[in-house]
Motif scaffolding. Structure first.
Motif, PDB file in Angstrom:
ATOM      1  N   GLN A  57       0.847  -1.191   0.000  1.00 34.04           N
ATOM      2  CA  GLN A  57       0.000   0.000   0.000  1.00 34.04           C
ATOM      3  C   GLN A  57       0.884   1.244   0.000  1.00 34.04           C
ATOM      4  O   GLN A  57       1.960   1.236   0.594  1.00 34.04           O
ATOM      5  N   ILE A  58       0.441   2.272  -0.680  1.00 36.54           N
ATOM      6  CA  ILE A  58       1.171   3.546  -0.645  1.00 36.54           C
ATOM      7  C   ILE A  58       0.191   4.610  -0.178  1.00 36.54           C
ATOM      8  O   ILE A  58      -0.904   4.751  -0.739  1.00 36.54           O
ATOM      9  N   ARG A  59       0.572   5.327   0.855  1.00 38.47           N
ATOM     10  CA  ARG A  59      -0.249   6.454   1.299  1.00 38.47           C
ATOM     11  C   ARG A  59       0.652   7.447   2.013  1.00 38.47           C
ATOM     12  O   ARG A  59       1.460   7.075   2.849  1.00 38.47           O
ATOM     13  N   GLY A  60       0.510   8.694   1.663  1.00 38.25           N
ATOM     14  CA  GLY A  60       1.312   9.726   2.308  1.00 38.25           C
ATOM     15  C   GLY A  60       0.847  11.091   1.853  1.00 38.25           C
ATOM     16  O   GLY A  60      -0.218  11.240   1.251  1.00 38.25           O
ATOM     17  N   ALA A  61       1.664  12.091   2.154  1.00 38.54           N
ATOM     18  CA  ALA A  61       1.304  13.462   1.774  1.00 38.54           C
ATOM     19  C   ALA A  61       2.578  14.247   1.505  1.00 38.54           C
ATOM     20  O   ALA A  61       3.647  13.909   2.021  1.00 38.54           O
ATOM     21  N   VAL A  62       2.440  15.266   0.691  1.00 37.37           N
ATOM     22  CA  VAL A  62       3.580  16.124   0.363  1.00 37.37           C
ATOM     23  C   VAL A  62       3.073  17.556   0.187  1.00 37.37           C
ATOM     24  O   VAL A  62       1.961  17.768  -0.297  1.00 37.37           O
ATOM     25  N   VAL A  63       3.876  18.514   0.612  1.00 38.29           N
ATOM     26  CA  VAL A  63       3.512  19.925   0.419  1.00 38.29           C
ATOM     27  C   VAL A  63       4.080  20.370  -0.931  1.00 38.29           C
ATOM     28  O   VAL A  63       5.286  20.335  -1.139  1.00 38.29           O
ATOM     29  N   LEU A  64       3.200  20.735  -1.850  1.00 38.07           N
ATOM     30  CA  LEU A  64       3.648  21.205  -3.165  1.00 38.07           C
ATOM     31  C   LEU A  64       4.239  22.601  -3.018  1.00 38.07           C
ATOM     32  O   LEU A  64       3.624  23.466  -2.378  1.00 38.07           O
ATOM     33  N   PRO A  65       5.407  22.861  -3.608  1.00 35.98           N
ATOM     34  CA  PRO A  65       6.079  24.158  -3.424  1.00 35.98           C
ATOM     35  C   PRO A  65       5.219  25.362  -3.793  1.00 35.98           C
ATOM     36  O   PRO A  65       5.334  26.428  -3.189  1.00 35.98           O
ATOM     37  N   HIS A  66       4.344  25.189  -4.785  1.00 28.32           N
ATOM     38  CA  HIS A  66       3.530  26.325  -5.239  1.00 28.32           C
ATOM     39  C   HIS A  66       2.042  26.124  -4.949  1.00 28.32           C
ATOM     40  O   HIS A  66       1.191  26.825  -5.508  1.00 28.32           O
ATOM     41  N   GLY A  67       1.728  25.173  -4.072  1.00 31.29           N
ATOM     42  CA  GLY A  67       0.330  24.935  -3.722  1.00 31.29           C
ATOM     43  C   GLY A  67      -0.457  24.323  -4.877  1.00 31.29           C
ATOM     44  O   GLY A  67       0.094  23.988  -5.921  1.00 31.29           O
ATOM     45  N   THR A  68      -1.760  24.184  -4.672  1.00 31.18           N
ATOM     46  CA  THR A  68      -2.611  23.564  -5.693  1.00 31.18           C
ATOM     47  C   THR A  68      -3.423  24.594  -6.470  1.00 31.18           C
ATOM     48  O   THR A  68      -4.054  24.253  -7.466  1.00 31.18           O
ATOM     49  N   GLY A  69      -3.418  25.835  -5.994  1.00 32.73           N
ATOM     50  CA  GLY A  69      -4.241  26.862  -6.663  1.00 32.73           C
ATOM     51  C   GLY A  69      -5.685  26.808  -6.224  1.00 32.73           C
ATOM     52  O   GLY A  69      -6.524  27.568  -6.695  1.00 32.73           O
ATOM     53  N   LYS A  70      -5.973  25.908  -5.290  1.00 34.99           N
ATOM     54  CA  LYS A  70      -7.355  25.753  -4.810  1.00 34.99           C
ATOM     55  C   LYS A  70      -7.428  26.184  -3.356  1.00 34.99           C
ATOM     56  O   LYS A  70      -6.543  25.856  -2.564  1.00 34.99           O
TER      57      LYS A  70
END
Length: 230
Positions: A57-70
């Motif tokens: 299983q793969i599950r995790g999270a990452v902070v995108l450098p420029h956000g999602t725009g949402k």
């Protein structure tokens, strides 16, 4: 499946038999995003994992450098000082037991992410049947079950995205908006991919990244050459 005129025109830009470099793929996705709204750009990563096995299983999270725009609305289940912290960090909704009937009986889902302190998981667990299917159940691996509610809320607001395998062993994650620059989309894409490569289960045999496609909401998929990604 009948496609609209705009999609057909956009599809002409993409050679379906070709595997593109990341930069070329992102350029094509931006060119083919012709809707009247700011389309979301997504990455779809087909893995060699077998999600039926717990150790793949793969599950995790990452902070995108420029956000999602949402703009993301956060609900935090916490009490006492932690509830105060969550409000100070910018969470739109903070509460406890009193929110259960509102979600369960009234169908209230005016939020995008749910965070909970560990001591509140007994309460949140009662919402498993409604939050689970929507992918909203807090999870320690995604950093949404934590005592550090300030960091959790701030990371989410800064552009933290969760990634996980679906039933077909594909990961679907937004990496920004069509209005982002090519550099911003590329930065976000690489941040996501680095996290997914690091999350590779040791038990996976053979090719890990089977295919990687980027696409906009209304545009055609553009396949990326995975050999150059690993």
């Amino acid at each position: 499946m009948k496609r609209g005129k705009r999609y057909v025109e956009a599809a002409k830009l993409v050679d379906r038999t070709n595997l593109y470099d990341t930069a070329e793929a992102i350029t094509l996705v931006k060119k083919s995003a012709g809707a009247k709204f700011d389309e979301t750009v997504e990455a779809h990563i087909r893995t060699g994992c077998d999600g039926r096995h717990a150790d793949q299983q793969i599950r995790g999270a990452v902070v995108l450098p420029h956000g999602t725009g949402k703009e993301v609305k956060v609900l935090v289940f916490a009490k006492g000082d932690k509830a105060t912290e969550a409000q100070a960090a910018g969470a739109e909704f903070v509460g406890g037991e009193e929110l259960i009937p509102k979600i369960q009986n009234e169908g209230w889902f005016d939020f995008d992410v749910v965070v909970a302190t560990p001591d509140m998981m007994g309460v949140v667990g009662r919402l498993g049947r409604v939050l689970g299917p929507k992918g909203l159940m807090p999870n320690p691996k995604a950093g949404t079950v934590t005592m550090d509610v300030t960091k959790a809320v701030k990371d989410i607001k800064a552009g933290k995205v969760e990634y996980r395998l679906d039933k077909t062993n594909i990961i679907h994650v937004p990496i920004g908006k069509a209005s982002f620059t090519e550099e911003q989309l590329a930065d976000n894409f690489h941040a996501l991919l680095d996290a997914i490569i690091k999350a590779k289960p040791s038990t996976v045999k053979g090719q890990y990244l089977k295919s990687v496609t980027v696409t906009s909401t209304m545009g055609p998929g553009v396949r990326i050459n995975t050999v150059k990604l690993v």
